[in-house]
Write a protein that holds these residues in place. Sequence first.
Motif, PDB file in Angstrom:
ATOM      1  N   GLY A  24       6.235  13.305 -12.341  1.00  0.00           N
ATOM      2  CA  GLY A  24       6.609  14.695 -12.574  1.00  0.00           C
ATOM      3  C   GLY A  24       8.114  14.888 -12.516  1.00  0.00           C
ATOM      4  N   ASP A  25       8.698  14.685 -11.322  1.00  0.00           N
ATOM      5  CA  ASP A  25      10.135  14.874 -11.170  1.00  0.00           C
ATOM      6  C   ASP A  25      10.923  13.601 -11.472  1.00  0.00           C
ATOM      7  N   ARG A  26      10.227  12.463 -11.589  1.00  0.00           N
ATOM      8  CA  ARG A  26      10.890  11.205 -11.915  1.00  0.00           C
ATOM      9  C   ARG A  26       9.852  10.199 -12.399  1.00  0.00           C
ATOM     10  N   VAL A  27      10.352   9.146 -13.006  1.00  0.00           N
ATOM     11  CA  VAL A  27       9.486   8.075 -13.494  1.00  0.00           C
ATOM     12  C   VAL A  27       9.802   6.818 -12.705  1.00  0.00           C
ATOM     13  N   VAL A  28       8.762   6.187 -12.159  1.00  0.00           N
ATOM     14  CA  VAL A  28       8.916   4.946 -11.409  1.00  0.00           C
ATOM     15  C   VAL A  28       8.462   3.813 -12.332  1.00  0.00           C
ATOM     16  N   SER A  29       9.300   2.806 -12.477  1.00  0.00           N
ATOM     17  CA  SER A  29       8.969   1.694 -13.363  1.00  0.00           C
ATOM     18  C   SER A  29       8.480   0.487 -12.564  1.00  0.00           C
ATOM     19  N   LEU A  30       7.841  -0.417 -13.272  1.00  0.00           N
ATOM     20  CA  LEU A  30       7.431  -1.675 -12.666  1.00  0.00           C
ATOM     21  C   LEU A  30       8.654  -2.412 -12.130  1.00  0.00           C
ATOM     22  N   GLU A  31       9.756  -2.306 -12.842  1.00  0.00           N
ATOM     23  CA  GLU A  31      11.004  -2.921 -12.395  1.00  0.00           C
ATOM     24  C   GLU A  31      11.451  -2.337 -11.051  1.00  0.00           C
ATOM     25  N   ASP A  32      11.279  -1.022 -10.858  1.00  0.00           N
ATOM     26  CA  ASP A  32      11.628  -0.381  -9.576  1.00  0.00           C
ATOM     27  C   ASP A  32      10.784  -0.954  -8.435  1.00  0.00           C
ATOM     28  N   VAL A  33       9.483  -1.102  -8.675  1.00  0.00           N
ATOM     29  CA  VAL A  33       8.577  -1.621  -7.646  1.00  0.00           C
ATOM     30  C   VAL A  33       8.929  -3.072  -7.329  1.00  0.00           C
ATOM     31  N   THR A  34       9.165  -3.870  -8.362  1.00  0.00           N
ATOM     32  CA  THR A  34       9.519  -5.275  -8.171  1.00  0.00           C
ATOM     33  C   THR A  34      10.828  -5.408  -7.402  1.00  0.00           C
ATOM     34  N   ALA A  35      11.819  -4.591  -7.730  1.00  0.00           N
ATOM     35  CA  ALA A  35      13.102  -4.627  -7.016  1.00  0.00           C
ATOM     36  C   ALA A  35      12.905  -4.250  -5.549  1.00  0.00           C
ATOM     37  N   PHE A  36      12.060  -3.269  -5.283  1.00  0.00           N
ATOM     38  CA  PHE A  36      11.750  -2.858  -3.916  1.00  0.00           C
ATOM     39  C   PHE A  36      11.167  -4.035  -3.136  1.00  0.00           C
ATOM     40  N   LEU A  37      10.203  -4.733  -3.744  1.00  0.00           N
ATOM     41  CA  LEU A  37       9.576  -5.881  -3.081  1.00  0.00           C
ATOM     42  C   LEU A  37      10.574  -7.026  -2.902  1.00  0.00           C
ATOM     43  N   ASP A  38      11.434  -7.226  -3.895  1.00  0.00           N
ATOM     44  CA  ASP A  38      12.469  -8.263  -3.794  1.00  0.00           C
ATOM     45  C   ASP A  38      13.434  -7.958  -2.652  1.00  0.00           C
ATOM     46  N   ASN A  39      13.832  -6.699  -2.510  1.00  0.00           N
ATOM     47  CA  ASN A  39      14.765  -6.299  -1.440  1.00  0.00           C
ATOM     48  C   ASN A  39      14.181  -6.535  -0.053  1.00  0.00           C
ATOM     49  N   ARG A  40      12.878  -6.519   0.042  1.00  0.00           N
ATOM     50  CA  ARG A  40      12.208  -6.767   1.319  1.00  0.00           C
ATOM     51  C   ARG A  40      11.731  -8.211   1.451  1.00  0.00           C
ATOM     52  N   ALA A  41      12.123  -9.033   0.479  1.00  0.00           N
ATOM     53  CA  ALA A  41      11.748 -10.462   0.454  1.00  0.00           C
ATOM     54  C   ALA A  41      10.239 -10.622   0.634  1.00  0.00           C
ATOM     55  N   ARG A  42       9.480  -9.749  -0.036  1.00  0.00           N
ATOM     56  CA  ARG A  42       8.023  -9.782   0.058  1.00  0.00           C
ATOM     57  C   ARG A  42       7.522 -11.033  -0.646  1.00  0.00           C
ATOM     58  N   PRO A  43       6.804 -11.899   0.053  1.00  0.00           N
ATOM     59  CA  PRO A  43       6.364 -13.165  -0.536  1.00  0.00           C
ATOM     60  C   PRO A  43       5.175 -12.990  -1.484  1.00  0.00           C
ATOM     61  N   VAL A  44       4.948 -14.000  -2.273  1.00  0.00           N
ATOM     62  CA  VAL A  44       3.754 -14.087  -3.100  1.00  0.00           C
ATOM     63  C   VAL A  44       2.688 -14.776  -2.256  1.00  0.00           C
ATOM     64  N   ILE A  45       1.522 -14.154  -2.165  1.00  0.00           N
ATOM     65  CA  ILE A  45       0.417 -14.764  -1.434  1.00  0.00           C
ATOM     66  C   ILE A  45      -0.714 -15.065  -2.427  1.00  0.00           C
ATOM     67  N   THR A  46      -1.584 -15.954  -2.051  1.00  0.00           N
ATOM     68  CA  THR A  46      -2.675 -16.363  -2.925  1.00  0.00           C
ATOM     69  C   THR A  46      -4.002 -16.108  -2.226  1.00  0.00           C
ATOM     70  N   MET A  47      -4.951 -15.570  -2.985  1.00  0.00           N
ATOM     71  CA  MET A  47      -6.294 -15.393  -2.438  1.00  0.00           C
ATOM     72  C   MET A  47      -7.306 -15.488  -3.559  1.00  0.00           C
ATOM     73  N   ASN A  48      -8.563 -15.634  -3.196  1.00  0.00           N
ATOM     74  CA  ASN A  48      -9.627 -15.717  -4.172  1.00  0.00           C
ATOM     75  C   ASN A  48      -9.756 -14.375  -4.895  1.00  0.00           C
ATOM     76  N   ALA A  49      -9.733 -14.406  -6.218  1.00  0.00           N
ATOM     77  CA  ALA A  49      -9.756 -13.178  -7.017  1.00  0.00           C
ATOM     78  C   ALA A  49     -11.043 -12.387  -6.807  1.00  0.00           C
ATOM     79  N   CYS A  50     -12.175 -13.065  -6.720  1.00  0.00           N
ATOM     80  CA  CYS A  50     -13.462 -12.371  -6.504  1.00  0.00           C
ATOM     81  C   CYS A  50     -13.459 -11.633  -5.165  1.00  0.00           C
ATOM     82  N   SER A  51     -12.923 -12.273  -4.143  1.00  0.00           N
ATOM     83  CA  SER A  51     -12.839 -11.643  -2.822  1.00  0.00           C
ATOM     84  C   SER A  51     -11.955 -10.411  -2.869  1.00  0.00           C
ATOM     85  N   LEU A  52     -10.805 -10.518  -3.538  1.00  0.00           N
ATOM     86  CA  LEU A  52      -9.900  -9.371  -3.646  1.00  0.00           C
ATOM     87  C   LEU A  52     -10.590  -8.226  -4.371  1.00  0.00           C
TER      88      LEU A  52
END
Length: 124
Positions: A24-52
């Motif tokens: 509404g008042d702004r647009v959030v992009s996938l790039e914004d979310v990815t940059a946010f996660l990068d700034n917090r050094a959020r790791p990539v984790i792996t799990m079984n797709a069916c379980s998720l």
Amino acid sequence: MKITKRQLRRLICESGLNTTWNMGDRVVSLEDVTAFLDNRARPVITMNACSLKKMLSREITGIEPHRVQRADISVPIITEVDRVTGCPVVVLDGNHRLAKAVSLGADIHMRVLYSDERDMLFGE
């Protein structure tokens, strides 16, 4: 090989690089979310797709079979997780990748955005 503007727009759309959420008042992009996660050094984790998929509190809808077939499951998805319960809520980016991994019985790579962080980013 020369690529036309139309072909480029289609590639960007199909790759998900143009993914946005209109708040509404702004647009959030996938790039914004990815940059946010990068700034917090959020790791990539792996799990079984069916379980998720079973753990998600919101069902995956609107899956287009041709996009599932072309999905690259080596690219991490972004999943919103409730920080209090630790339960996955929804896939913000990567539903087609998750659907493909489920169909293959494979693991999925993901990055976590906690619900309180989503509230900060998206202003809810």
